[in-house]
Design an enzyme around this catalytic site. Sequence first.
Site, mmCIF file in Angstrom:
data_model
loop_
_atom_site.group_PDB
_atom_site.id
_atom_site.type_symbol
_atom_site.label_atom_id
_atom_site.label_comp_id
_atom_site.label_asym_id
_atom_site.label_seq_id
_atom_site.Cartn_x
_atom_site.Cartn_y
_atom_site.Cartn_z
ATOM 1 C CD GLU A 93 11.787 -33.998 -3.421
ATOM 2 O OE1 GLU A 93 12.670 -34.815 -3.734
ATOM 3 O OE2 GLU A 93 11.777 -32.828 -3.828
ATOM 4 C CG LEU A 121 16.850 -34.507 0.389
ATOM 5 C CD1 LEU A 121 16.354 -34.747 1.812
ATOM 6 C CD2 LEU A 121 15.767 -34.884 -0.619
ATOM 7 N NE ARG A 154 14.621 -31.275 -4.167
ATOM 8 C CZ ARG A 154 15.560 -32.191 -4.397
ATOM 9 N NH1 ARG A 154 16.818 -31.822 -4.551
ATOM 10 N NH2 ARG A 154 15.222 -33.473 -4.482
ATOM 11 C CB ALA A 179 8.315 -39.592 -10.170
ATOM 12 C CD GLU A 190 -1.284 -2.327 2.156
ATOM 13 O OE1 GLU A 190 -2.042 -2.887 2.957
ATOM 14 O OE2 GLU A 190 -0.087 -2.645 2.002
#
Length: 372
Positions: free
Chosen positions: A294, A216, A196, A161, A55
């Site tokens: 995961e 990772l 990620r 997957a 704003e």
Amino acid sequence: MTTVLHEKYMHRCLELARMAEGMTYPNPMVGAVIVHRNKIIGEGYHRKAGEAHAEVIAVESVAKRDVPKLKDSVIYVSLEPCAHYGKTPPCAVRIINEKIPKVVVGCTDTFSEVSGKGIEMLRAAGVDVTVGVLERECRELNSRFFTYHEKHRPYIILKWAETADGFIDIERALDAERHPTWITDDEARRLVHQWRSHEQAILAGSETVRMDNPSLTVRSWSGAHPLRLTIDREGMLPANLSLFDGEAPTLVFTHKPASTRKNVEYILLQKEQHPFNNILETLFHRKVQSLIVEGGAKLLSLFIEMNLWDEARVFVGESRFVNGVKAPALSQQPIAVERIGNSRLYVYKPPPDFPSKGKKQESGSKNNANQQ
């Protein structure tokens, strides 16, 4: 103004807000637009925590020659203007001081220090406030922020997957060579690394860590590494795994803490609690607003069974394993499907628990709650 015009300008607020995706933590993404007689004269979005809010930037973007127009303008903002003093002064006060007569808000801010106080302050000053324009879209924009403050846990994304015949992995012996069994191609893997970089933490179970030896981390994209997590109840994970390379902060939840290593912290699991509760409480207290899971089929299925998920992203490849480890099962229909390289990405969400669709917009000032 008509509902169509309200939504037009709120869509622009959302476009502006998304320009800061991944950069505003722990604050939400917010966009603001100032409209004078159906013409945009000012815009802004919150870029980074500690810097000016949307704003204020929108007000200050109005050229000097247009400043008098503020007293005859409408300011649209995707999230309720704040009313408290933090690193910046309250936006509601700035709007009142600029004598902007009308404010259109996408959704209220359920953060305890705001939570309706900004709207109340504006209406008490005689400002005409309309609330609830594109409310669902505005909440979804900051789903991580809202989930964290309303459910006291991070926003949880399940990712895996699976093959065309529904397997997440082949059957592998415990002493097998540590490497992942790829189902997707480089294009999908780049997208995963992009995800990620946008989220704050990532969790893989001990079996996945042992068998796949994942890092990772973010490698095929630019951005910060997420906080890495795993569950190793009995302290059996080998010290030479990539998870312990010190490249990114790592938490290991265990019943048998080991000596501290570089960037690796051991968190003692409470035996009277489910490990997931320990993990989510720890992340909440560390102000972590999002978590990607995961893990393997067992870990992912547990999150689904316990209804601890907010989104699932499932790649379905073209290959077939014929037998192996079955992929987790979701009862929902996907909300989106997209072709990514040699696979299709299916996105799922649990049934909504926020009944905003069809909700009547709330409009008015404190002195005239029915004013349009």
